[in-house]
Design a protein around this motif. Sequence first.
Motif, PDB file in Angstrom:
ATOM      1  N   PHE A  34      31.659   5.064  21.915  1.00 45.85           N
ATOM      2  CA  PHE A  34      31.918   5.202  23.427  1.00 45.85           C
ATOM      3  C   PHE A  34      33.391   5.852  23.493  1.00 45.85           C
ATOM      4  CE2 PHE A  34      28.740   2.110  25.192  1.00 45.85           C
ATOM      5  CZ  PHE A  34      28.416   1.157  23.953  1.00 45.85           C
ATOM      6  N   LEU A  73      33.171   7.483  29.677  1.00 46.89           N
ATOM      7  CA  LEU A  73      33.133   8.938  29.649  1.00 46.89           C
ATOM      8  C   LEU A  73      31.690   9.305  29.133  1.00 46.89           C
ATOM      9  CD1 LEU A  73      36.525  10.458  28.361  1.00 46.89           C
ATOM     10  CD2 LEU A  73      35.402  10.725  30.777  1.00 46.89           C
ATOM     11  N   LEU A  74      31.350   8.729  27.929  1.00 53.49           N
ATOM     12  CA  LEU A  74      30.092   8.860  27.132  1.00 53.49           C
ATOM     13  C   LEU A  74      29.725   7.889  26.109  1.00 53.49           C
ATOM     14  CD1 LEU A  74      31.302  10.228  24.662  1.00 53.49           C
ATOM     15  CD2 LEU A  74      31.500  12.462  25.818  1.00 53.49           C
ATOM     16  N   LYS A  75      28.593   8.011  25.903  1.00 53.49           N
ATOM     17  CA  LYS A  75      28.289   7.099  24.663  1.00 53.49           C
ATOM     18  C   LYS A  75      27.170   7.548  23.749  1.00 53.49           C
ATOM     19  CE  LYS A  75      24.698   4.330  27.013  1.00 53.49           C
ATOM     20  NZ  LYS A  75      24.083   3.099  27.568  1.00 53.49           N
ATOM     21  N   TYR A  76      27.320   7.173  22.544  1.00 53.00           N
ATOM     22  CA  TYR A  76      26.312   7.681  21.555  1.00 53.00           C
ATOM     23  C   TYR A  76      25.617   6.339  21.062  1.00 53.00           C
ATOM     24  CZ  TYR A  76      24.493   8.249  16.965  1.00 53.00           C
ATOM     25  OH  TYR A  76      23.588   8.511  15.898  1.00 53.00           O
ATOM     26  N   VAL A 115      26.692  14.276  22.457  1.00 53.02           N
ATOM     27  CA  VAL A 115      26.682  13.722  23.617  1.00 53.02           C
ATOM     28  C   VAL A 115      27.569  14.110  24.794  1.00 53.02           C
ATOM     29  CG1 VAL A 115      26.908  11.383  24.641  1.00 53.02           C
ATOM     30  CG2 VAL A 115      26.325  11.493  22.387  1.00 53.02           C
ATOM     31  N   LYS A 116      26.947  14.330  25.717  1.00 53.96           N
ATOM     32  CA  LYS A 116      27.533  15.085  27.024  1.00 53.96           C
ATOM     33  C   LYS A 116      28.062  13.870  27.960  1.00 53.96           C
ATOM     34  CE  LYS A 116      25.610  19.691  26.577  1.00 53.96           C
ATOM     35  NZ  LYS A 116      26.692  20.150  26.249  1.00 53.96           N
ATOM     36  N   GLY A 117      29.209  14.027  28.586  1.00 55.16           N
ATOM     37  CA  GLY A 117      29.637  12.915  29.350  1.00 55.16           C
ATOM     38  C   GLY A 117      30.033  13.284  30.876  1.00 55.16           C
ATOM     39  N   GLU A 166      32.281  16.064  25.924  1.00 55.56           N
ATOM     40  CA  GLU A 166      31.497  15.845  25.334  1.00 55.56           C
ATOM     41  C   GLU A 166      31.991  15.315  23.733  1.00 55.56           C
ATOM     42  OE1 GLU A 166      29.273  19.761  25.452  1.00 55.56           O
ATOM     43  OE2 GLU A 166      30.019  20.171  23.508  1.00 55.56           O
ATOM     44  N   LYS A 221      36.589  18.955  25.349  1.00 57.66           N
ATOM     45  CA  LYS A 221      36.497  19.368  26.497  1.00 57.66           C
ATOM     46  C   LYS A 221      36.874  20.826  26.457  1.00 57.66           C
ATOM     47  CE  LYS A 221      37.262  19.030  31.714  1.00 57.66           C
ATOM     48  NZ  LYS A 221      37.750  18.103  32.543  1.00 57.66           N
ATOM     49  N   THR A 226      26.252  -0.607  27.439  1.00 56.56           N
ATOM     50  CA  THR A 226      27.568  -0.064  28.076  1.00 56.56           C
ATOM     51  C   THR A 226      28.474  -1.188  28.807  1.00 56.56           C
ATOM     52  OG1 THR A 226      26.677   2.246  28.165  1.00 56.56           O
ATOM     53  CG2 THR A 226      28.662   1.631  29.567  1.00 56.56           C
TER      54      THR A 226
END
Lengths: 114, 114
Positions: free
Chosen positions: A34, A47-50, A57-59, A64, A78, B102
């Motif tokens: 994350f 922001l984002l998670k894998y 992964v795009k957030g 990303e 970014k 999350t």
Amino acid sequence: AQSVTQLDSHVSVSEGTPVLLRCNYSSSYSPSLFWYVQHPNKGLQLLLKYTSAATLVKGINGFEAEFKKSETSFHLTKPSAHMSDAAEYFCVVSDRQRDDKIIFGKGTRLHILP
Amino acid sequence: DAGVTQSPTHLIKTRGQQVTLRCSPKSGHDTVSWYQQALGQGPQFIFQYYEEEERQRGNFPDRFSGHQFPNYSSELNVNALLLGDSALYLCASSSRGAVGETQYFGPGTRLLVL
């Protein structure tokens, strides 16, 4: 044991230029990864998670991150920085299959220069 | 949909006193985790509660204890406060059944020990 290393404690970029925040992890199993952001006097925002799906992964807010298993990296990028991106960013690793513990990196302070 | 809420927002105590911090999870979440964030550092995992039991614990002494109630809300108790306990205490909630769960964070309680 899990660990996460954020390679830069501070990063400065000019507004409109690309952002790169580096993160390396260590995990015995398939990790979940994350990125969280913390603005001054605010809580942590995801922001984002894998989670073992697509490696790119795009957030939110144009961020990303790419999961690279061979390099054990999960760098945050970014294309064009905005003044509002100035904040503290945390890379986080968790190993749900093992012990549910969540490990935060020490953080990277992103400064945006006008 | 209310997010994670924490109370109080700020607290001042003196050494040796005891403190209780409270957290209400996001609607639909059943798991609560607590973190300590010292100034300039990343959050450190204290412990996690699920089904009213402590499931995981970080490297914190027994002075730190917690509780989870049937409605999933949680308390963090710290006894015999030390100056070093001054920090931002963050609560995060999640849904244990979700893969790569999350964690959603509250705004935190800032504790100052004098």
